[in-house]
Design an enzyme around this catalytic site. Structure first.
Site, PDB file in Angstrom:
ATOM      1  CD  GLU A  97      -2.660  -1.225   2.594  1.00  0.00           C
ATOM      2  OE1 GLU A  97      -3.856  -1.492   2.528  1.00  0.00           O
ATOM      3  OE2 GLU A  97      -2.053  -1.034   3.681  1.00  0.00           O
TER       4      GLU A  97
HETATM    5  C1  TNX Z   1      -4.371  -3.963   5.038  1.00  0.00           C
HETATM    6  S1  TNX Z   1      -2.709  -6.356   4.595  1.00  0.00           S
HETATM    7  C2  TNX Z   1      -3.067  -3.717   5.433  1.00  0.00           C
HETATM    8  C3  TNX Z   1      -2.808  -3.267   6.812  1.00  0.00           C
HETATM    9  C4  TNX Z   1      -4.065  -3.062   7.583  1.00  0.00           C
HETATM   10  C5  TNX Z   1      -5.030  -4.180   7.286  1.00  0.00           C
HETATM   11  C6  TNX Z   1      -6.277  -4.137   8.086  1.00  0.00           C
HETATM   12  C7  TNX Z   1      -1.700  -5.283   4.327  1.00  0.00           C
HETATM   13  C8  TNX Z   1      -0.485  -5.724   3.676  1.00  0.00           C
HETATM   14  N1  TNX Z   1      -1.978  -4.017   4.672  1.00  0.00           N
HETATM   15  O1  TNX Z   1      -2.035  -2.092   6.787  1.00  0.00           O
HETATM   16  O2  TNX Z   1      -3.748  -3.026   8.927  1.00  0.00           O
HETATM   17  O3  TNX Z   1      -5.354  -4.146   5.927  1.00  0.00           O
HETATM   18  O4  TNX Z   1      -7.039  -5.284   7.893  1.00  0.00           O
END
Ligand code: TNX
Length: 523
Positions: free
Chosen positions: A337
């Site tokens: 992300e």
């Molecule tokens: C996605 S899974 C994220 C996290 C969040 C999570 C909450 C991932 C690689 N990144 O930063 O905490 O969703 O469910």
């Protein structure tokens, strides 16, 4: 002889016989059926012989060689059996299996691999065999699950400690079976992390991934860069005081885990999810300005300045100090992300960080977005969201760790009435979490591409251990079974009965578990 004499004589005979029996610690073994075991993860094969072995005050633990690791595993067994039984259970070294003993032996049998074991339970003794001390350790978890739940107590219980007789042959399908704990969004300290390690141990999992940094907090001391914890460690979601692991605490945790055959996978998330680091050192920002600490739950707004050499020197220090403290093969660089990092900058960045991790002698793991770069063959891709990234990874020859958010995110709510947790990836009732097969998840990702599975607990909504327990249990044992057990031995129908069989153990462990209506929890 009159009646009363007859009576006295038979009483005498009875006393003598009983005396003989007691003096050699004999007893009538109870008939028991090993095939009705409640072991999670379900073993490869189980054969019942209809009798039982009883642990008594005369039971000893015997190892066949002077292998120090085996002796220490025997000590672990003694330590779990001693408090509730009140028996000494001394560990001794003898070539031959003694009577009334629990024997731990190293053997050489290829099919068992590193973690497999054989367990033979007879009336006169127990034999646990494996290729390695680790295999013996996994087998001990089965012995533990075959005993009455009161074995969990730390004071002496008045219980007949019997184990059903028969044999078990067992080994895992996947080599990597893991959970992740996010200690960044809310901080959890050494004591809590040790408890999580104990949970994994029980269900034969073998890795714990610690998410040690994110926008909301930096949780591991780095000597060269003290502001990371001084500033970056002082916040968390909701504005609490945060916290961090000192290097000594981290080393002690790694040792605790290693002694229990759990490998620690440290993650420093980058180039996104870095607000806590950016707030600690202004040079990490392209505009040289540190942002405020962040206590919300948005994702994807932060990035390291990927074009600066000084950023890579910094990363080299961080990775160097952390990898020095771990014996395991992996270092996790996050990589998810990074919505405000340009794609070309992201690729340049991850490529460079891959070299740094390699230089420090570790294998890189990253969230599935890293499959956009040219990966080294030993790089591992943790698939949480994107099939495309997963396919890209295996086409490049990388293995994947499966963490499908809609099946195994421990922070997803169970149903619409669950107050804790999130629901962006859907609701995960216990059956939905259990009833899937890694090799069927993505068409092009075959069994041989899959290193294993890992289920993450993100802690945006989790502020204490009771809340953690509620989201983790009862889903965790199911994830352990997905990673360990043979496909043909798995089914929701049989699993839910074995899970119901854990009720008393969960209660003895003091877990605030979710009492799903799908399970007939035992009264
Ligand atoms: C996605 S899974 C994220 C996290 C969040 C999570 C909450 C991932 C690689 N990144 O930063 O905490 O969703 O469910």
């Amino acid at each position: 002889m009159n009646h009363s004499h007859k009576y006295q004589l038979s009483l005498l005979a009875l006393l003598i016989i009983t005396g003989i029996f007691f003096s050699c610690d004999s007893y009538q073994a109870s008939p028991m059926d090993l095939s009705r075991h409640k072991i999670i993860p379900v073993p490869v094969s189980v054969v019942s012989t209809g009798s039982s072995f009883r642990i008594t005050a005369n039971t000893t633990i015997n190892v066949a060689s002077e292998d120090e690791e085996v002796i220490s595993v025997a000590g672990f067994l003694r330590d779990i059996l001693r408090p509730a039984t009140g028996f000494e259970l001394p560990v001794s070294i003898n070539k031959a299996a003694g009577k009334r003993s629990i024997n731990l032996n190293l053997i050489d049998e290829e099919e068992l691999g590193n973690e497999g074991y054989l367990l033979y339970i007879a009336e006169k003794n127990i034999r646990l065999e494996a290729n390695t001390a680790e295999g013996l350790f996994r087998g001990i978890q089965s012995i533990r699950q075959l005993l009455p739940a009161l074995i969990e107590r730390d004071s002496v219980q008045d219980v007949v400690w019997e184990i059903a007789s028969g044999s078990i042959r067992d080994y895992p399908v996947y080599e990597y079976r893991s959970a992740m704990l996010d200690v960044s969004r809310h901080f959890f300290g050494p004591e809590n992390i040790r408890e999580v390690i104990d949970w994994l141990v029980r269900y034969k999992m073998n890795n714990l991934h610690l998410h040690l940094s994110d926008d909301q907090g930096w949780r591991i001391e780095i000597e060269k860069w003290p502001e990371l914890t001084k500033t970056g460690g002082s916040s968390q979601v909701g504005g609490g005081k945060g916290g961090y692991l000192s290097k000594d605490e981290f080393k002690a945790l790694v040792q605790y885990a290693t002694e229990r055959y759990i490998n620690i996978v440290p993650e420093i998330d980058m180039p996104g999810h870095t607000n806590a680091a950016l707030a600690s050192y202004s040079f990490l920002n392209c505009n040289d300005k540190s942002p405020d600490l962040y206590t919300g739950t948005e994702v994807g707004f932060s990035t390291l300045c990927t074009e600066r050499d000084s950023v890579y020197f910094f990363i080299d220090d961080v990775i160097g100090e952390i990898t020095e403290m771990i014996p395991g093969p992996y270092f996790h660089i996050g990589g998810d992300e990074s919505h405000v990092t340009k794609k070309e900058d992201y690729i340049y960045f991850v490529q460079k960080v891959q070299e740094i991790v390699t230089r420090h002698g570790k294998q890189m793991i990253g969230w599935d977005e890293i499959a956009q770069i040219k990966l080294r063959e030993d790089a591992l891709v943790q698939v949480w969201n994107s099939e495309e990234n997963a396919v890209n990874a295996v086409r490049q020859g990388s293995k994947v760790i499966l963490s499908p958010a809609n099946r195994c995110y421990l922070d997803m709510k169970y149903d619409s009435t669950t107050t804790l947790g999130l629901s962006w990836a859907g609701l995960i009732e216990v059956d939905h979490g259990y009833d899937w097969y890694p090799e069927q998840l993505i068409q092009e990702v075959k069994k041989e591409h899959i290193l294993g599975i890992e289920c993450p607990l993100w802690t945006e909504t989790v502020t204490n251990m009771d809340e953690m327990e509620f989201l983790v249990f009862p889903r965790l044992p199911g994830y352990a079974e997905i990673g360990w057990s043979q496909k043909e031995n798995r089914s929701w129908e049989t699993y839910k009965q074995r899970l119901a069989g854990q009720t008393a153990v969960f209660e003895e462990m003091g877990l605030d578990f979710y009492r799903s209506k799908l399970i007939s929890w035992e009264k």
